[in-house]
Design an enzyme around this catalytic site. Structure first.
Site, short mmCIF file in Angstrom:
data_model
loop_
_atom_site.label_atom_id
_atom_site.label_comp_id
_atom_site.label_asym_id
_atom_site.label_seq_id
_atom_site.Cartn_x
_atom_site.Cartn_y
_atom_site.Cartn_z
CB SER A 171 4.88 -2.23 2.11
OG SER A 171 4.31 -1.04 1.62
CB SER A 186 1.45 -0.97 3.57
OG SER A 186 1.91 -2.05 2.78
CE LYS A 230 0.62 -5.21 3.72
NZ LYS A 230 1.68 -4.64 2.83
#
Length: 622
Positions: A317, A293, A212
């Site tokens: 997330s 996310s 990420k």
């Protein structure tokens, strides 16, 4: 229930296809010559890489029949077992030979040797990258059928072909990758050199990983999903990234995310004109969000654009995109893995963890990133509470004798989710678990309804990151500066302005040592842990989400207690239900630092259900 199961089974999808040619050649070689080693390799096959390091932690299936003392099954074990061929329980050497009598018939036979050969991480059959596990990759690389360089290149080719294209049958691009690592090929070459000289030094050696884009990396910028930080080249890796590199993983790319990890739709502005943004799509249905996310990580791993991914989870997330994209996601105990070098959202609840296509991959990845780090003091809590390897818990019998509870209200009333959850509890029961509904204790509603720290903590925690990690080329060095650039998801201007107005006094009243949020999280941990103790529960289960939608406040239980959770696919919705064909996950929550038990339960569930499907739009490249 045992905390570290002694045995495991090979995944079902490999049991039928495993190393058939090698096994047959080896049986012939052993039966004729009493040895399986020919010129340093398996009989008749490609020469095996140098001996595997004894420091490698393997799932029990690949280590439990070791007779040479290096904690793994190799051709040396097969050679020795070949000398025992024909021995029976009446033989003087039987106490040692009995180790390889896998069918327990009191004699070492060809069938025992065949079973033993399956435990060698070596496969000279055809290698298919799509849906390949870490075990598959290591077996192919050990056999010389694939290399880290070839695997890395194939993932790069898939990213180039699939990520920003609208594929036939799709409606919009995935947009799952922000940056591809220019050093990936060189790192893969180095991994291959290590394997050639030292053997398989780690289960992650040469395995390509997507991070990420809020994890700092010395070889790629870290944008946090925001164009305001396109120039954020940090001088150091995040602590978790350091762990991955030490284990020989290839950092392949940085995955898209919801800007600054705020929401569940994965909208980002990185490397786009002011006011422009992109959304990450689910590879199963590109009209739908991949969740957030960590949506880019979820989409990329589901579409087989990297081997394993890492996300972060403050309020769901990791687990939301894992559920939407039929992945295994691990939200570790806060304090198991250092957050140093990760752009924060709210450090009271932030934690990083793996997202993978299988529990084995998730466990191997988790092993690489745990540890005490002085730069993140909360990690001191883990002292003496972390096993040598989480793979030791991966036992298909892990559910036998387990006691698992669920709160009825957390199941919800979505028809598809209710059906899948009912089927999941039946599968758990069939594997020997006791699954019981529990009456929620007074105070559980307060745990589930406690808000996220993303408003009151963001400014304070972001300022700390800026002071210690932000690259010198970044001009926007405060949240006020970011607002002035207009290079962010501008529809969230009011949200950022609200965060920017939070005072230090408000922060302390919320997240300080005696702040209301701090006190509530501690109370939540005490409450849920005591409930598990009172009812003798190994885990609590609930649906992670509905089909492309959240399920009540389920996502809040783990972050509002700091306790770990593992989410694993439990199936897809059917005709007549919401969004037929959509994935929904089952989540296991457990005590602090009990990730091993959760991974074991999830593994046994995964092996009996085989619920994950691969997205048909993103199959092998032509």
């Amino acid at each position: 229930m045992t905390t570290a199961p002694a045995s495991t089974q090979i995944p079902k999808n490999r049991r039928e296809n495993i190393v058939k040619k090698t096994t047959l050649r080896t049986i012939v070689a052993v039966s004729v010559t009493g040895a399986a080693i020919v010129g340093g390799g398996l009989a008749g096959g490609t020469a095996v890489a140098a001996p595997t390091s004894a420091s490698v932690s393997l799932p029990p299936y690949y280590s439990e029949l070791d007779v040479t003392g290096d904690a793994m099954v190799t051709v040396a074990d097969l050679s020795l077992a070949g000398e025992w061929l024909g021995l029976t329980a009446a033989s003087p050497d039987w106490p040692r030979a009995s180790t390889v009598d896998t069918d327990a018939d009191g004699e070492v036979t060809i069938l025992d040797l065949a079973d033993l050969s399956r435990r060698i991480i070596y496969d000279d059959g055809p290698f298919e990258l799509v849906e390949a596990s870490v075990i598959d990759m290591q077996a192919a690389m050990n056999a010389g059928i694939a290399s880290s360089q070839s695997i890395t290149q194939e993932y790069l080719d898939r990213i180039a072909a699939y990520d920003r294209a609208v594929v036939p049958g799709g409606s919009r691009p995935l947009n799952s990758i922000i940056t591809v690592n220019p050093q990936a090929r060189a790192d893969a070459q180095e991994a291959d050199a290590i394997r050639a000289s030292e053997g398989m030094t780690s289960m992650l050696l040469g395995v390509p990983i997507a991070l990420k884009d809020n994890y700092d990396t010395v070889d790629m910028v870290t944008t946090g999903g925001c164009a305001c930080w396109n120039a954020n080249q940090t001088a150091t890796d995040a602590s978790m990234v350091t762990g991955l590199r030490v284990d020989g993983a290839v950092i392949l790319a940085k995955a898209s995310l919801d800007e600054f990890a705020y929401g569940f739709v994965s909208e980002f502005s990185s490397f786009q004109d002011p006011g422009s943004t992109s959304l990450v799509a689910s590879p199963y249905d590109t009209t739908k969000t991949a969740g957030g996310s960590s949506g880019g990580t979820g989409a990329a791993i589901a579409a087989n654009l990297a081997a394993i991914g890492f996300g972060t989870d403050t309020g769901g997330s990791i687990r939301v995109p894992s559920s939407y994209n039929q992945l295994v996601g691990v939200r570790p105990t806060v304090g198991l893995a250092s957050r140093d070098g990760i752009i924060p959202l709210a450090l009271s609840q932030d934690t990083g963890g793996p997202m993978a296509r299988s529990v084995i991959d998730a466990a191997v990845a988790l092993d690489a990133v745990v540890g005490v780090d002085g730069a993140d003091p909360v990690t001191a809590r883990q002292q003496g509470r972390v096993p040598e390897s989480y793979t030791s818990f991966l036992d298909t019998d892990a559910l036998q004798g387990a006691r698992i509870g669920y709160v009825t209200s957390m199941v919800g009333n979505n028809t598809g989710t209710v059906r899948l959850f009912t089927e999941a509890t039946a599968a758990l029961t069939a594997q020997g678990a006791t699954v019981v509904p529990v009456t929620p204790p007074a105070g559980l509603a307060a745990v589930l309804n406690e808000g996220s720290g993303s408003t009151n903590e963001f400014l304070h925690d972001l300022d700390e990151y800026i002071a210690t990690h932000l690259g010198p080329a970044v001009e926007a060095r405060t949240l006020s500066d970011i607002l002035a650039t207009n290079s962010f998801v501008t529809s969230r201007r009011s949200i950022y302005e609200t965060r920017n107005a939070v005072t230090e006094a408000t922060y302390e009243a919320w997240a300080g040592e005696t702040g209301s949020h701090t006190v509530q999280i501690a109370a939540g941990k005490t409450l849920v842990t005591q409930m598990m103790e009172d009812l003798d529960l190994d885990a609590i289960i609930y649906p992670s989400t509905n089909a492309y939608g959240t399920q009540g406040t389920n996502m809040r239980l783990s972050p509002n207690t700091g306790m770990p959770s593992v989410t694993v696919p439990m199936g897809q919705t059917a005709s007549g239900e919401t969004l037929p064909g959509s994935g929904v996950n089952l989540e296991f929550l457990g005590r602090d630092f009990d990730e091993g038990t959760l991974l074991g339960l999830a593994y046994a569930f995964e092996q009996t259900t085989g619920a994950r499907t691969s997205p048909s739009l993103y199959g092998p490249l032509p």
